[in-house]
Write a protein that holds these residues in place. Structure first.
Motif, short mmCIF file in Angstrom:
data_model
loop_
_atom_site.label_atom_id
_atom_site.label_comp_id
_atom_site.label_asym_id
_atom_site.label_seq_id
_atom_site.Cartn_x
_atom_site.Cartn_y
_atom_site.Cartn_z
N TYR A 71 5.13 76.03 28.56
CA TYR A 71 4.63 75.37 27.36
C TYR A 71 3.13 75.19 27.48
N ARG A 72 2.42 75.47 26.39
CA ARG A 72 0.97 75.27 26.34
C ARG A 72 0.62 74.61 25.01
N GLY A 73 -0.21 73.57 25.09
CA GLY A 73 -0.65 72.89 23.88
C GLY A 73 -1.71 73.68 23.15
N ASP A 74 -2.07 73.20 21.99
CA ASP A 74 -3.05 73.90 21.17
C ASP A 74 -4.40 74.00 21.87
N SER A 75 -4.84 72.93 22.50
CA SER A 75 -6.15 72.96 23.15
C SER A 75 -6.16 73.89 24.34
N SER A 76 -5.06 73.96 25.10
CA SER A 76 -5.02 74.83 26.27
C SER A 76 -4.97 76.30 25.89
N ARG A 77 -4.39 76.60 24.72
CA ARG A 77 -4.34 78.00 24.29
C ARG A 77 -5.74 78.52 23.97
N SER A 78 -6.58 77.68 23.41
CA SER A 78 -7.89 78.14 22.98
C SER A 78 -8.97 77.91 24.02
N ALA A 79 -8.77 76.98 24.93
CA ALA A 79 -9.85 76.61 25.85
C ALA A 79 -9.89 77.46 27.10
N ALA A 80 -8.76 77.91 27.62
CA ALA A 80 -8.77 78.63 28.90
C ALA A 80 -7.51 79.43 29.04
N ASP A 81 -7.54 80.32 30.02
CA ASP A 81 -6.35 81.12 30.31
C ASP A 81 -5.34 80.27 31.06
N GLY A 82 -4.08 80.67 30.96
CA GLY A 82 -3.01 79.96 31.64
C GLY A 82 -1.68 80.40 31.10
N VAL A 83 -0.61 80.04 31.82
CA VAL A 83 0.73 80.45 31.40
C VAL A 83 1.64 79.25 31.19
N GLY B 33 -11.71 65.26 28.72
CA GLY B 33 -11.39 66.43 27.90
C GLY B 33 -10.69 66.06 26.62
N PRO B 34 -10.08 67.05 25.96
CA PRO B 34 -9.44 66.79 24.66
C PRO B 34 -8.18 65.94 24.75
N GLY B 35 -7.57 65.83 25.91
CA GLY B 35 -6.36 65.03 26.05
C GLY B 35 -5.15 65.71 25.44
N LEU B 36 -4.06 64.96 25.32
CA LEU B 36 -2.80 65.47 24.78
C LEU B 36 -2.28 64.51 23.72
N THR B 37 -1.68 65.06 22.69
CA THR B 37 -1.00 64.22 21.70
C THR B 37 0.32 63.74 22.28
N ASP B 38 0.95 62.78 21.60
CA ASP B 38 2.25 62.27 22.06
C ASP B 38 3.28 63.39 22.12
N GLU B 39 3.27 64.27 21.15
CA GLU B 39 4.22 65.38 21.14
C GLU B 39 3.96 66.33 22.29
N GLU B 40 2.67 66.59 22.58
CA GLU B 40 2.34 67.50 23.68
C GLU B 40 2.69 66.88 25.03
N ARG B 41 2.52 65.58 25.18
CA ARG B 41 2.88 64.93 26.45
C ARG B 41 4.38 65.05 26.73
N ALA B 42 5.17 64.94 25.66
CA ALA B 42 6.62 65.02 25.85
C ALA B 42 7.05 66.39 26.35
N ARG B 43 6.28 67.43 26.06
CA ARG B 43 6.65 68.79 26.45
C ARG B 43 5.71 69.40 27.48
N ALA B 44 4.75 68.63 27.96
CA ALA B 44 3.70 69.19 28.82
C ALA B 44 4.26 69.76 30.12
#
Length: 458
Positions: free
Chosen positions: A403-415, A387-398
């Protein structure tokens, strides 16, 4: 090892003890052997002046007479040494037959082994040149002093060895005492990290600095527990209070949906409302589950878990969902790996990782599920995707809640609670969640999520 405070304290104590003992012994050495040396030198110097004065006042005959009188006066102990020679070192008087070879032509103090009266003696001699270039040698037999010095040195070696031994023993006892108190605090802190907020540091029998620190720490832990319990109770109450009316609204909407009355648009809106309510109920359930995990209550259900069987069962459940989305799904496990844990929680954590991988991997991608050894005896459950993976900044807060990264906000539902729940489960089991690039050779790099678990206790 030198990073240990208790070891540094022990070594410091031992070094101070050894230094003070050596200083004490050194002073004793100086006061005993030094006193004997000074006393001997004073007697030799006095005899030398007396003979020199007689030579100046009464000539050579007076000097020889004085020297012979002193030889006769001290013949009983035989410790005095006298020799008067002419400028060519031919003896004129005294109790030594010839000038010692080890005594050089330069005046001054000498310590030599001298044979007289048929025996080898350690002697201390003073060589002076008298008027007329007469050579005078005055000394004392210091063999007994040498024996005393050797005895003192042997005693010093034994005392030094005993001092070092006592210092090391005292340092070890000091380190053991300090380390036991620190280890008690460390065990309590570890238990609290694992969720046992009721654990407290045991107090000692005395009232030293460690006991005062223990009292302060326990008071702090009491205050922290009260604050956490207050926040947890409020959060749980809110979640319970909101979940019940949400469930009632959902039931009513579902009932309306089943009647199939009204326009198609109304039915679609009802279905969307039910989906939204399901999502909210899922959030509440996840929050309650996180609170339960954080409290450590789920550790009561721990046992030996066959990780290979758990991974295979989960793969059987999620494999068809991946294939339905057009994703490749592979399984690779290592048999014989077990862990101490709650099987339902571990299955839920793995399910969350697989659910994320299926949702965020585009069609035509692949997912790889594996069970590998981690470290000496640990294990890691690995989910890698393309998949799209996570940036270093997103991994630190994943793993932050909501918290939701940019790809997770646009790709699918979730909280934003899925990885938070996995991280909490890993922490409860004494492990960790590692997020890395999948390294499956594609761009973007994908995500490799590893649920690392420690080796089971014996």
């Amino acid at each position: 090892m030198l990073h240990s405070t208790s070891l540094r304290l022990a070594l410091g104590y031992a070094a101070l003890f050894i230094a003070s003992s050596l200083l004490l012994v050194g002073l004793l050495w100086w006061n005993t052997t030094g006193y004997l040396d000074r006393e001997t030198d004073a007697v030799i110097a006095a005899d030398t002046r007396a003979i020199g004065d007689r030579l100046s006042d009464f000539g050579l005959a007076g000097a020889i007479q004085t020297m012979n009188e002193r030889v006769e006066a001290e013949s009983a102990d035989g410790k005095a040494i006298y020799l008067l020679t002419d400028p060519r070192l031919r003896p004129l008087g005294g109790n030594v037959d010839a000038w010692p070879l080890k005594v050089g032509p330069a005046p001054g103090w000498y310590e030599v082994d001298l044979v007289y009266r048929g025996k080898l003696h350690a002697t201390r001699l003073l060589h002076v040149v008298l008027p007329g270039n007469y050579q005078l040698l005055v000394g004392r037999d210091v063999q007994e002093r040498v024996a005393i010095r050797n005895l003192f040195l042997r005693s010093l070696i034994w005392v030094g060895a005993i001092v070092v031994g006592l210092a090391l023993l005292g340092g070890w006892l000091l380190r053991r005492g300090v380390q036991s108190r620190i280890e008690s605090i460390n065990r309590t802190a570890t238990a609290i990290v694992q969720g046992d907020l009721a654990r407290r540091v045991p107090a000692g029998p005395g009232n030293d600095e460690f006991d005062q620190l223990v009292v302060t720490i326990n008071r702090m832990l009491d205050q922290i527990q009260q604050l956490i319990e207050g926040v947890r109770n409020v959060s749980n109450a809110i979640a319970h209070d909101l979940r019940t009316p949400m469930a009632e609204v959902r039931a009513r909407l579902e009932g309306l949906l089943r009647r199939a009355e009204g326009s198609e648009a109304n039915l679609d809106e009802i279905a969307a409302a039910i989906a939204g309510i399901d999502r909210l109920i899922g959030v509440f359930n996840a929050l309650l589950r996180l609170a339960e995990i954080d409290s450590g209550l789920r550790r009561a259900g721990f046992g030996k878990v066959d990780l290979a069987a758990l991974v295979a069962d989960t793969a059987e459940l999620y494999g068809p969902a991946a294939e339905a989305r057009g994703l490749g799904f592979t399984l690779d496990t290592a048999p014989g790996l077990v862990a101490d844990g709650d099987p339902s929680l571990l299955a839920q954590a793995l399910g969350n990782l697989l659910d994320n991988a299926i949702k965020y991997t585009p069609a035509g991608g692949s997912i790889r599920l594996g069970l590998v050894r981690d470290g000496a005896n640990g294990a890691a459950i690995v989910v890698a995707d393309t998949g799209p993976g996570l940036t270093d900044e997103e991994r630190a807060r994943a793993t932050d809640r909501f918290y939701r990264g940019d790809s997770s906000r646009s790709a699918a539902d979730g909280v934003g609670l899925g990885l938070s729940l996995v991280a909490a489960i890993a922490k409860l089991h004494g492990g960790e969640l590692r997020l890395e690039d999948s390294l499956l050779g594609q761009t973007p790099p994908g995500l490799r999520a590893a649920l690392a678990l420690p080796a089971p206790a014996c």
